[in-house]
Design an enzyme around this catalytic site. Structure first.
Site, PDB file in Angstrom:
ATOM      1  N   GLY A  71       0.814  -1.218   0.000  1.00 11.46           N
ATOM      2  CA  GLY A  71       0.000   0.000   0.000  1.00 11.46           C
ATOM      3  C   GLY A  71       0.840   1.257   0.000  1.00 11.46           C
ATOM      4  O   GLY A  71       0.497   2.243   0.650  1.00 11.46           O
ATOM      5  N   ALA A  72       1.915   1.244  -0.769  1.00 10.54           N
ATOM      6  CA  ALA A  72       2.906   2.326  -0.689  1.00 10.54           C
ATOM      7  C   ALA A  72       2.622   3.495  -1.615  1.00 10.54           C
ATOM      8  O   ALA A  72       3.419   4.433  -1.672  1.00 10.54           O
ATOM      9  CB  ALA A  72       4.294   1.763  -1.000  1.00 10.54           C
ATOM     10  N   ASN A  73       1.503   3.485  -2.330  1.00  9.85           N
ATOM     11  CA  ASN A  73       1.259   4.558  -3.290  1.00  9.85           C
ATOM     12  C   ASN A  73       0.605   5.789  -2.670  1.00  9.85           C
ATOM     13  O   ASN A  73       0.489   6.824  -3.314  1.00  9.85           O
ATOM     14  CB  ASN A  73       0.395   4.059  -4.447  1.00  9.85           C
ATOM     15  N   GLY A 130      -0.786   7.810   1.431  1.00 12.00           N
ATOM     16  CA  GLY A 130      -0.955   7.773   2.873  1.00 12.00           C
ATOM     17  C   GLY A 130       0.272   7.348   3.648  1.00 12.00           C
ATOM     18  O   GLY A 130       1.412   7.723   3.339  1.00 12.00           O
ATOM     19  N   GLY A 185       1.736   4.503   3.823  1.00  9.62           N
ATOM     20  CA  GLY A 185       2.686   3.707   3.053  1.00  9.62           C
ATOM     21  C   GLY A 185       3.613   4.555   2.215  1.00  9.62           C
ATOM     22  O   GLY A 185       4.815   4.275   2.113  1.00  9.62           O
ATOM     23  N   SER A 236      -4.359  -0.914  14.846  1.00 16.53           N
ATOM     24  CA  SER A 236      -5.224   0.262  14.988  1.00 16.53           C
ATOM     25  C   SER A 236      -5.713   0.312  16.424  1.00 16.53           C
ATOM     26  O   SER A 236      -5.853  -0.731  17.086  1.00 16.53           O
ATOM     27  CB  SER A 236      -6.417   0.152  14.031  1.00 16.53           C
ATOM     28  N   TYR A 285     -14.237  -4.004  10.866  1.00 11.55           N
ATOM     29  CA  TYR A 285     -12.911  -3.410  10.720  1.00 11.55           C
ATOM     30  C   TYR A 285     -12.098  -3.598  11.999  1.00 11.55           C
ATOM     31  O   TYR A 285     -10.936  -3.994  11.964  1.00 11.55           O
ATOM     32  CB  TYR A 285     -13.019  -1.923  10.377  1.00 11.55           C
TER      33      TYR A 285
END
Length: 301
Positions: free
Chosen positions: A21-23, A25, A27, A146, A171
């Protein structure tokens, strides 16, 4: 704010770091800071175009690879190609996560979407990369938790939330599962004598692109809720510090859990975070591990 900052990240030259998820936020901040200090960072992303755009903004050595944690086939294909090209990996940051507050959805494999994306996918990915993480003699795995895990409970008779589904509790349960995974991974690594550290982090309340996406199904009301969330949250740069410390601080020990230190762990400088009661129960973690092993078909060495 005082405390641990990115200035304390040591030189990362010669290290291979995978950030899911590095694209965007958290990440993207994590990938940027580690690449800036010399790491070769693999941006593991679901959207290749978004990943390539992110890579162009990162001042350092990067590559972009496709990974959809909601598909075990994608996880297996990613791991196979990555370990062929990088037989030794230094750090895996299981950053990618999903917040979906609409109706119940499932992954490509039929898992409830939160649990499948936030815990079962990372469980499978970590297991498939464990040999590469061990090869360098000092690998590290970071699992992103979280604060919602503290009030969550796993119902093993309804792990996929098929009865009376509510998105927010689903979640929270997925993040409890993630936390249990990271801690049980630490216990198993130490028990096997493997030179890999499993650490955990959570960002408190942080402004990321997940917040508006989570409420987009509510239309105008959702946009108002998301806007209010922006006012109540800290910057993504501050929110990424716990996972950056877990990934790069040389003094991190297996099982350590980092988060913000102020206002009930919602914001502020990095400190050691507190576990929820169920997350601290090894019996629950062991039971969840057995379920994850059966559901994914991934067995750790």
């Amino acid at each position: 704010m005082s405390g641990w900052t990115v200035d304390r990240i040591p030189d990362q030259h010669g290290r291979i770091v995978v950030v899911t998820g590095a694209n965007s936020g958290l990440g993207l901040v994590t990938a940027t800071e580690l690449a800036r200090r010399g790491a070769h960072v693999v941006l593991a992303v679901r959207n290749l175009a978004a990943g390539e755009e992110a890579a162009r903004r990162i001042p350092g050595d990067t590559e972009v690879r496709e990974l959809d944690l909601a598909s075990l086939a994608s996880v297996r294909a990613f791991a196979a190609k990555l370990t062929t090209d990088h037989p030794s990996i230094d750090v895996l940051v299981n950053n990618a996560g999903l917040v979906h507050l609409g109706p119940r959805r499932t992954t490509a494999d039929g898992f409830e979407l939160h649990l499948g994306t936030n815990m079962l996918g990372p469980y499978a990915l970590t297991g498939l990369l464990l040999e590469a993480l061990t090869a360098g003699g000092g690998g590290r795995v970071v699992s992103l938790s979280s604060i919602t895990h503290k009030n969550a409970h796993l119902d093993f008779d309804d792990l996929m939330s098929e009865r009376g589904y509510r998105a927010a509790p689903a979640y929270g349960r997925s993040k409890l599962a993630t936390t249990l995974f990271g801690l049980e991974l630490d216990r198993r690594l130490r028990g096997a004598g493997l030179p890999v550290v499993s650490a955990l982090a959570h960002p408190g309340l942080t402004r990321t692109n997940l917040t508006p996406r989570a409420w987009e199904h509510r239309g105008r009301v959702g946009r108002l809720i998301a806007a209010g969330g922006v006012l109540a949250t800290q910057s993504v740069e501050q929110g990424a510090l716990p996972q950056l410390r877990a990934a790069a601080d040389p003094g991190v020990r297996g099982g350590q859990f980092f988060g913000p230190g102020r206002l009930w762990e919602t914001r502020g400088p990095v400190t050691e975070a507190r576990l929820g009661r169920e997350a601290a129960d090894p019996a629950v973690a062991c039971r969840l591990w057995a379920v994850a092993e059966e559901l994914t078909g991934v067995r750790y060495p």
